[in-house]
Scaffold this active site. Sequence first.
Site, PDB file in Angstrom:
ATOM      1  N   ASP A 214       0.679  -1.264  -0.002  1.00 48.86           N
ATOM      2  CA  ASP A 214       0.010  -0.114   0.045  1.00 48.86           C
ATOM      3  C   ASP A 214       0.982   1.165   0.104  1.00 48.86           C
ATOM      4  O   ASP A 214       1.674   1.181   0.779  1.00 48.86           O
ATOM      5  CB  ASP A 214      -0.749  -0.128   1.383  1.00 48.86           C
ATOM      6  CG  ASP A 214      -2.070   1.120   1.129  1.00 48.86           C
ATOM      7  OD1 ASP A 214      -3.006   0.803   0.409  1.00 48.86           O
ATOM      8  OD2 ASP A 214      -2.059   2.078   2.046  1.00 48.86           O
ATOM      9  N   GLU A 263      14.115 -15.731   0.692  1.00 41.50           N
ATOM     10  CA  GLU A 263      14.458 -16.795   1.637  1.00 41.50           C
ATOM     11  C   GLU A 263      13.711 -17.933   1.618  1.00 41.50           C
ATOM     12  O   GLU A 263      13.883 -18.909   1.915  1.00 41.50           O
ATOM     13  CB  GLU A 263      14.376 -16.221   3.219  1.00 41.50           C
ATOM     14  CG  GLU A 263      15.277 -15.221   3.678  1.00 41.50           C
ATOM     15  CD  GLU A 263      14.949 -14.543   4.991  1.00 41.50           C
ATOM     16  OE1 GLU A 263      13.879 -14.804   5.421  1.00 41.50           O
ATOM     17  OE2 GLU A 263      15.468 -13.600   5.568  1.00 41.50           O
TER      18      GLU A 263
HETATM   19  C1  GLC Z   1      -4.174   3.188  -0.617  1.00 42.54           C
HETATM   20  C2  GLC Z   1      -5.462   2.025  -0.788  1.00 42.54           C
HETATM   21  C3  GLC Z   1      -6.466   3.003  -0.216  1.00 42.54           C
HETATM   22  C4  GLC Z   1      -6.247   3.598   1.078  1.00 42.54           C
HETATM   23  C5  GLC Z   1      -4.933   4.272   1.096  1.00 42.54           C
HETATM   24  C6  GLC Z   1      -4.512   4.484   2.440  1.00 42.54           C
HETATM   25  O1  GLC Z   1      -4.214   3.927  -1.747  1.00 42.54           O
HETATM   26  O2  GLC Z   1      -5.728   1.528  -1.761  1.00 42.54           O
HETATM   27  O3  GLC Z   1      -7.785   2.120  -0.041  1.00 42.54           O
HETATM   28  O4  GLC Z   1      -7.064   4.291   1.564  1.00 42.54           O
HETATM   29  O5  GLC Z   1      -4.028   3.577   0.419  1.00 42.54           O
HETATM   30  O6  GLC Z   1      -4.065   3.360   3.045  1.00 42.54           O
END
Ligand code: GLC
Length: 559
Positions: A214, A263
């Site tokens: 993310d 790993e």
């Molecule tokens: C990313 C995710 C989104 C989330 C953001 C913060 O863009 O796809 O859904 O709100 O990160 O974590």
Amino acid sequence: MTDALLTETRDETTAAWWRQAAVYQIYPRSFADANGDGLGDIPGIVSRADYLRDLGIDAVWLSPFYPSALADGGYDVADYRNVDPRLGTLEDFDEMVAALHDRGIRVVVDIVPNHSSDLHEWFQEALAAGRGSAARERYIFREGSGPDGSEPPTDWTAAFGGSAWERVDDGQWFLHSFAPEQPDLNWDHPEVREDFLKTLRFWSDRGVDGFRIDVAHMLTKDLTEPLPSTAELELLPHDGNHPLHDRDDVHEVYAEWRRVFDEYDPPRTAVAEAWVSTPERRAKYASAEGLGQAFNFDLLVADFDATQFRTIITDNLAQSQATGSSTTWVLSNHDVTRHATRYGLPQLGGRTGAKQGVEWVAAGGPEDQLDRERGLRRAHAATLLLLGLPGSTYLYQGEELGLQEVAEISAEQRQDPAFFRGAVFDGLGRDGCRVPLPWTASGPSFGFGSGEAHLPQPDWFAESAVDVEAADPSSTLSLYREALRLRRELQTDETLEWIETGRPDVLRFARPNGWQIVTNFGTEPFDLGTDAADVVLGSVSGGAVPADSTVWIAPGLIG
Ligand code: GLC
């Protein structure tokens, strides 16, 4: 062949599974609800394992299922190494991995390293320990500005709207790039780095095959005082030295992660969600010494337009060839208006697809701006084109049913923090693509669970329910199943050759094994001549590819 050679060959194929995979994104809280509490769960996924096998995907990517107060749909993680009790247990998770692996489906999980939940034990400790404490060092705490420190340290805004700083009881402020319930972690801190290595091993040891990272471009920050203002930040180039975004030093983190991935046998894979300024900057995340692959959102923000598609495809294939990674294609995910709806709206010209969907939702989803039938036709055409391209394709749950964005969700029922904090980037927020799936045309919550779904499902979901579409050979579901089945024959070398069509609104390409894909973005039918006889997928009538459609032509048959 000796045993050693056999193993070697097998490992090579296994290790490269991600290069041309069809990956299906599950938003767990909206997929299937086994215990009837209105929230989808892990046992729900297990109960639909055969559905996933029959769909023909290679892997699933699960959005967060970790303990969370759901301030941002689970992207506020309170414990990185556990399952939200409302969604199940670690034993349920193991059972799910086994059920999917038994069916030849790999499992990718979401890792959210830029921020934790404010309920994470570290943040709770930081609040209790007070200013100047070691516990606060794991996050980004600063004194406020103004004579008494009652103003935020800077004028930075959070992605969901409002200030990027929140004040705590003793007067200090902490940074949150997203919602206030998502405090940013301090990636200069060795314990933060160590803990994520532990998390990667934890899930890898449980059999997880890969990770989706993310906001991978935001972890490291240069917060040397004095901190710049928003206006000053805007003047800075995105060249790897920007204080907040896409810094070169973030790749030190991923090099360390790569050593952990390696790993394992086969090595664990990763794909970066990195919203960066150029394909060259994106390539850094996709390097073999780093995460290995990065999302390419170029088509997601493009119009349904032949010229835009061709340029984007050519550029991205060249880029992936230069870096040794493989390209990724995405039209929908849990953050954007579904593509069946975007394509039914007037195309604005330029890289505006996502924005235009957002505007439609924000305006309350007026039907007079939307041609749903056309949107779905174009969605089919674009998806079939994508599935014929080299590289991996990420599909979002519900698109295989041709689901449209749900606009009719009242303010009281909405959950997305972007809606409540008034962020401009997604108007009314992202709930409209996160409505629980319809499995049956009738019954409570259209078969999602025995109770009421956590977001309201519109009546028209009945037409797109899985049981209806599975019984209909002309449904979107049948089209996806057939395409994903044929795709296994089509995906060999990661190249294509464009074939000129004499029409700027018609794209045609051949894969090295002879498969051909033709997409008509225009309004006039495109004549295929004798090749029409070899079409194995798509709608061809009278030897022509109709407007807004794609056909697949099988090799060997072409005369
Ligand atoms: C990313 C995710 C989104 C989330 C953001 C913060 O863009 O796809 O859904 O709100 O990160 O974590």
